[in-house]
Design a protein around this motif. Sequence first.
Motif, short mmCIF file in Angstrom:
data_model
loop_
_atom_site.label_atom_id
_atom_site.label_comp_id
_atom_site.label_asym_id
_atom_site.label_seq_id
_atom_site.Cartn_x
_atom_site.Cartn_y
_atom_site.Cartn_z
N LEU A 159 -7.59 5.44 15.62
CA LEU A 159 -8.30 4.63 14.63
C LEU A 159 -9.73 5.10 14.47
O LEU A 159 -10.28 5.76 15.35
N ALA A 203 -5.13 3.35 4.90
CA ALA A 203 -5.05 4.32 3.80
C ALA A 203 -5.05 5.75 4.34
O ALA A 203 -4.32 6.61 3.85
N LEU A 204 -5.84 5.98 5.39
CA LEU A 204 -5.92 7.34 5.95
C LEU A 204 -4.59 7.75 6.57
O LEU A 204 -4.28 8.94 6.64
N GLY A 205 -3.81 6.78 7.02
CA GLY A 205 -2.56 7.12 7.69
C GLY A 205 -1.38 7.25 6.74
O GLY A 205 -0.27 7.54 7.17
N MET A 206 -1.61 6.99 5.46
CA MET A 206 -0.49 7.07 4.51
C MET A 206 -0.38 8.47 3.94
O MET A 206 -1.38 9.08 3.59
N ASP A 207 0.86 8.96 3.81
CA ASP A 207 1.05 10.28 3.22
C ASP A 207 0.90 10.24 1.72
O ASP A 207 0.36 11.14 1.10
N LYS A 226 -0.52 8.92 -1.88
CA LYS A 226 -1.80 8.39 -2.35
C LYS A 226 -1.54 7.10 -3.12
O LYS A 226 -0.95 7.12 -4.19
N TYR A 266 -5.12 15.78 8.73
CA TYR A 266 -6.15 16.31 7.85
C TYR A 266 -6.79 17.54 8.48
O TYR A 266 -6.89 17.64 9.70
N ILE A 270 -3.62 12.83 12.40
CA ILE A 270 -2.96 12.26 11.21
C ILE A 270 -2.55 13.40 10.27
O ILE A 270 -1.59 13.27 9.52
N GLU A 294 -9.19 0.95 5.11
CA GLU A 294 -9.45 2.40 5.08
C GLU A 294 -8.64 3.11 6.15
O GLU A 294 -8.11 4.20 5.93
#
Lengths: 508, 307
Positions: free
Chosen positions: A92, A103-107, A109, B182, B180, A100
């Motif tokens: 995290l 959202a960052l962990g979703m593939d 968009k 990136y 993740i 946020e």
Amino acid sequence: MASPARLELTGITKRFPGVLANDNVGFSVKPGEIHALLGENGAGKSTLVKMIYGIMQPDAGEIRWDGQRINVANPKAARKLGIGMVFQHFSLFEAMTVLENIALGMDAKIPARDLESRILAVMGQYGLKLEPHRIVSTLSVGERQRIEIVRALLLNPKLLIMDEPTSVLTPQEVEQLFTVLRKLAQEGCSILYISHKLHEIKALCDTATILRGGKLVDTCDPAVETSRSMAEKMIGSSLKDISRVAGRAFGATKLAVQALSLAADGPFGTALSDISFNVRAGELFGVAGVAGNGQNALLLALSGEATNADPASVTVDGVAVGHMQARARRGHGVASVPEERNGHAAVPIFTLADNAVLTARDRLGMVRAGLIDAKAARTYAGEVIEAFAVKATGPSAMAESLSGGNLQKYIMGREILQKPQVLVVSQPTWGVDAGAAAAIHQALVDLAATGSAIVVISQDLDELLSLCDTMAVINGGRLSRPMAVAEAKIDEIGLLMGGIHGEAAHAH
Amino acid sequence: MGIDFIIAAIITVVGLTTPILLAGLGELVVEKSGVLNLGVEGMMLMGAISGFAVTVFTFNPWFGVLGAAAGGALASLLFAVLVLQLNSNQVATGLALTIFGTGLSSLMGLSFTGRIVVPFLSVFPDSLAKHEYLQLIFGYSPIVYFALIMVPLTTWFLKSTRAGLILRAVGENDLSAHSIGYSVIKVRYAAIAFGGAMAGIGGCYFSMVITPMWAEKMTAGRGWIALALVVFAGWRTGRLLAGAYFFGILMALELYAKASGFSFLPSQFWAAMPYAMTVVALSFISSRGTAGANAPACLGKPFLPST
């Protein structure tokens, strides 16, 4: 068999340099089944699930998904299949909001507004409470875990892997988590549940696969097995109980803490406020609590790394030491073991002997005329290694070359063999396998038997309940009324850990 | 003190603020990605000479600004390769970049010494740009408007776009961002190049607008003020704008102290004010104990994934 298993592993083997992490492991998970993966640290559980989740590739063996043979190339491919994973150590971003982070962990968009409504829908469906716009650093560990769970659930997983999910939760949070997991399983999602807490597995899981040293030991029904029988399969030998003298009498007060307060250390620290308790000679005093509620500050305030303007806030054998630094307090018999092994309790790039000098030099006379007595240091390090069965090449081994459990045994031994009057330890068995944990617990009990006062700060409630004589709960930098462990009620402790102070807590 | 004086003073302040605002915005984005680039001064000088040289050859100040951005970005990429690819120490490499940029810009500038270009001033018609009052709005170089537009744009980018979210994630916890999926290195390359381009444009404001000629070390330590400004602003764009104007006013005071001969204090005192105020402001912020709260957690640390 009517329908194929959701996940079927056969002959999975993974080799690392010098270690066979998984040796011909196979089991299967049915749709909607809650399947436990049991084993000690180093048994190969993590390696196995990393291969299922695509972080690593097996050297041999096959993985079948709904009957189809598959190769999971990477975590993205795993998520695409419908495999979700909640890690033990959360990935995290502290300074960002819940939204946020998800959202960052979703593939895919997804616009922020759609994502928020989907998150709220998932949370409503499973009764997971979270505020999407809170900053993660202000959340409890349980809430942080919920972020990871929501993140996994948004992908509509068919298999959810949970890696030691309850090690940081209060009993009530564990119950809430189990409710969510049972609901998921009813809806047909399979769950692979990694843990070494046997009563949880008995309460939750349909099947348990036990690993030891990378090999499959047994696949059994936890409802039929006893906790003890599963534990013995897990460690491969019969379990030793902590041996202690029954009906011990405690001596005079050794450590007295009176109205101790300490300002917060940094923006994410917790301040201590008005903490008072006494520990008698021979007593093991436990401090329970969810991580981040002031445990670190309490350890620092007791060890002397953080000093207090009021000398009488901490007294040892009647001597006021509250204003003294750690070294002066050591002179009065206070020893401590902080939570962080590498970098706090020990210098990773120092040898074990040099690490012994750091805390034992005054009490054991390892410095003569300003020079280190290397021979005394080596001898003492050797004694510790011997007495605590530390697996190391010798006193000149680097601290960083030891495994977590062995380094912890060494550090505990280094303090205990100095025969401290007061010993303060934080998370003594964090990330330590069951065998080493038992040895550390026994050493603490033996030290108490010689008349030392011991404070054990731990997030593991089971550990405190089995080890300590008296315990109190720390929450938000405040300590609850101490209670005798024999009379303690789990419900009450859980409420205290969650910050809800019952009538009993107010009475004193 | 007439109205003319006040208008002139405001125009001076805007001029002095623009370079540090541009460089500060760039550095803010770089630091948000977790990289500390102390080479701002060097990149500004590279931008100053590149912008000047391109303007001399093309007679087009717009190309000059692009050249300045390219010059600053190229200098920053040198830093990026060392820091991201070879994991060199960011502080030492940043200092080296300042020294390198100072030296290389002097070398490149040898053949340009003494030449002048047409200053890159307002593109609005004189009826607006030279108007007694309207010049307060229309009387600036396009670079000034660019800097002001970049403030809300940068805010929007960092707060509301997915790319900005990823950039902040990389600066906050590089290992998690990596796990993740990136690319920490790519994000940081982009951020460093952006910071270099912004510093370059800030630098060319000296050689193309303030004094439309090249002189060695003409940025006079403003790169360091831009760096302090980022900390002063607590990594927030709005506060960076306010802070830039605060420093701009202090620097203007020095000029007016010299010009009008404030005699009760030597002009060196006023010259030292921005730097002294930086120290005071930083001490004040850190004494409140909240300075770290908004700092990117990975700032200045090399990215070393274990797998």
